[in-house]
Design an enzyme around this catalytic site. Structure first.
Site, mmCIF file in Angstrom:
data_model
loop_
_atom_site.group_PDB
_atom_site.id
_atom_site.type_symbol
_atom_site.label_atom_id
_atom_site.label_comp_id
_atom_site.label_asym_id
_atom_site.label_seq_id
_atom_site.Cartn_x
_atom_site.Cartn_y
_atom_site.Cartn_z
ATOM 1 N N ASP A 33 0.834 -1.067 0.119
ATOM 2 C CA ASP A 33 0.061 0.009 0.030
ATOM 3 C C ASP A 33 0.844 1.180 0.017
ATOM 4 O OD1 ASP A 33 -2.504 -1.355 0.029
ATOM 5 O OD2 ASP A 33 -1.981 -2.013 2.089
ATOM 6 N N GLU A 60 -0.100 -4.674 -10.879
ATOM 7 C CA GLU A 60 0.933 -4.245 -12.114
ATOM 8 C C GLU A 60 0.103 -3.926 -13.530
ATOM 9 O OE1 GLU A 60 4.242 -6.760 -12.356
ATOM 10 O OE2 GLU A 60 5.270 -5.583 -13.864
HETATM 11 C C1 LIG Z 1 -1.583 -3.160 -2.682
HETATM 12 S S1 LIG Z 1 -2.001 -5.007 -2.290
HETATM 13 C C2 LIG Z 1 -0.770 -5.848 -3.057
HETATM 14 C C3 LIG Z 1 -1.163 -7.455 -3.114
HETATM 15 C C4 LIG Z 1 -0.091 -8.316 -3.904
HETATM 16 N N1 LIG Z 1 1.234 -8.195 -3.247
HETATM 17 C C5 LIG Z 1 -0.227 -8.116 -5.312
HETATM 18 O O1 LIG Z 1 0.980 -7.359 -5.797
HETATM 19 O O2 LIG Z 1 -1.022 -8.310 -5.993
HETATM 20 C C6 LIG Z 1 -1.113 -4.834 -0.509
HETATM 21 C C7 LIG Z 1 -1.637 -5.713 0.251
HETATM 22 O O3 LIG Z 1 -0.910 -5.717 1.628
HETATM 23 C C8 LIG Z 1 -1.681 -6.072 2.509
HETATM 24 N N2 LIG Z 1 -0.844 -5.825 3.717
HETATM 25 C C9 LIG Z 1 -0.480 -4.463 3.964
HETATM 26 N N3 LIG Z 1 0.212 -4.257 5.238
HETATM 27 C C10 LIG Z 1 0.314 -5.500 5.930
HETATM 28 C C11 LIG Z 1 0.634 -6.182 6.915
HETATM 29 N N4 LIG Z 1 1.281 -5.420 7.807
HETATM 30 N N5 LIG Z 1 0.589 -7.356 7.130
HETATM 31 C C12 LIG Z 1 -0.091 -8.213 6.338
HETATM 32 N N6 LIG Z 1 -0.750 -7.816 4.998
HETATM 33 C C13 LIG Z 1 -0.615 -6.384 4.810
HETATM 34 C C14 LIG Z 1 -2.918 -5.597 2.227
HETATM 35 O O4 LIG Z 1 -3.917 -6.004 3.028
HETATM 36 C C15 LIG Z 1 -3.067 -5.724 0.686
HETATM 37 O O5 LIG Z 1 -3.677 -7.029 0.499
#
Ligand SMILES: C[S@@+](CC[C@H](N)C(=O)[O-])C[C@H]1O[C@@H](n2cnc3c(N)ncnc32)[C@H](O)[C@@H]1O
Length: 237
Positions: free
Chosen positions: A145, A219
């Protein structure tokens, strides 16, 4: 420890902050996801404890000793499942807070017959604190994020204390691979990773897109919008 120690001891208090790096979000699950969660959680799931005195036994979790890749924020799990299928020699530990994504990955694990994936539910930072030092072959942080507003930058997962924590759990030579389509975050990541005294920049700046990183929704969305994607790979010295 001297000032030239390449791997300084990390002093991140376990609950230094409850500032979360994720958006609290509700998600409806499909019937297929509910079913996958019900049937597969006990075999492949791990609930992350906020108690730092509850270490995770990785060999027991996977039932073998193999190099381990930690996938932080696995989203819907497509990239994790694809990489794990292509890389059976290593074990993949995905961590996510979003329940539909966890359930989706469990379904993929079953459909693809993946023995080398486990799925942790909870805050990745709590999970990492519960892992032994030097226990990971790689950490992936793909499309975290971006928290674009300045007042939210403190929520970013890639910041100095978190990087020091992640680095401490990497084995010597293990890699921390980050990818983002948010140019300003990419630059901040580059500065933070380069400034960490125990990491070495493998490509001397942004890396070419590695073929082993599958293209995910994030992406595709970036490429459609004409935004470049930045990969950064650092290894523990
Ligand atoms: C923008 S999405 C990207 C998902 C995946 N990596 C992709 O490229 O499709 C970011 C993900 O990170 C998770 N996330 C953010 N901080 C986290 C944390 N501290 N622990 C576990 N999940 C986390 C969010 O719930 C979200 O699903």
């Amino acid at each position: 420890m001297t000032s030239t120690d390449p791997n300084p001891v990390v002093t991140v208090p376990p609950h230094a902050s409850r500032i979360r790096t994720f958006h609290p979000r509700r998600g409806r699950m499909t019937g297929r996801q509910v079913d996958a969660l019900d049937r597969l959680w006990s075999a492949y799931g791990l609930t992350v404890s906020e108690d730092p005195a509850a270490p995770v036994d990785l060999a027991a979790l996977f039932g073998r000793r193999a190099p381990i890749v930690l996938e932080i924020g696995s989203g819907m799990g497509d990239a994790t499942a694809t990489m794990a299928a292509d890389d059976p020699r290593r074990d993949y530990l995905a961590v996510e807070v979003h329940t539909p994504g966890i359930a989706n990955l469990l379904g993929l694990v079953e459909r693809l017959g993946l023995g080398n994936v486990r799925v942790a539910r909870g805050d990745a930072l709590d999970l990492v604190r519960a892992l032994p030092d030097g226990s990971l072959d790689a950490v992936h942080v793909f499309f975290p994020d971006p928290w674009p507003k300045s007042r939210h930058h403190k929520r970013r997962i890639i910041q100095p204390a978190h990087v020091a924590l992640l680095r401490s759990r990497l084995a010597t030579g293990g890699t921390l691979h980050c990818a983002t389509d948010w140019a300003e975050y990419a630059e901040s990541m580059r500065e933070t990773l380069t400034a960490d005294p125990g990491l070495v920049d493998v490509h001397g700046g942004y890396a070419s897109r590695p073929a082993h990183r599958p293209v995910t929704k994030f992406e595709r969305r970036a490429l459609t919008a004409g935004r470049p994607v930045f990969d950064l790979v650092h290894r523990r010295a």
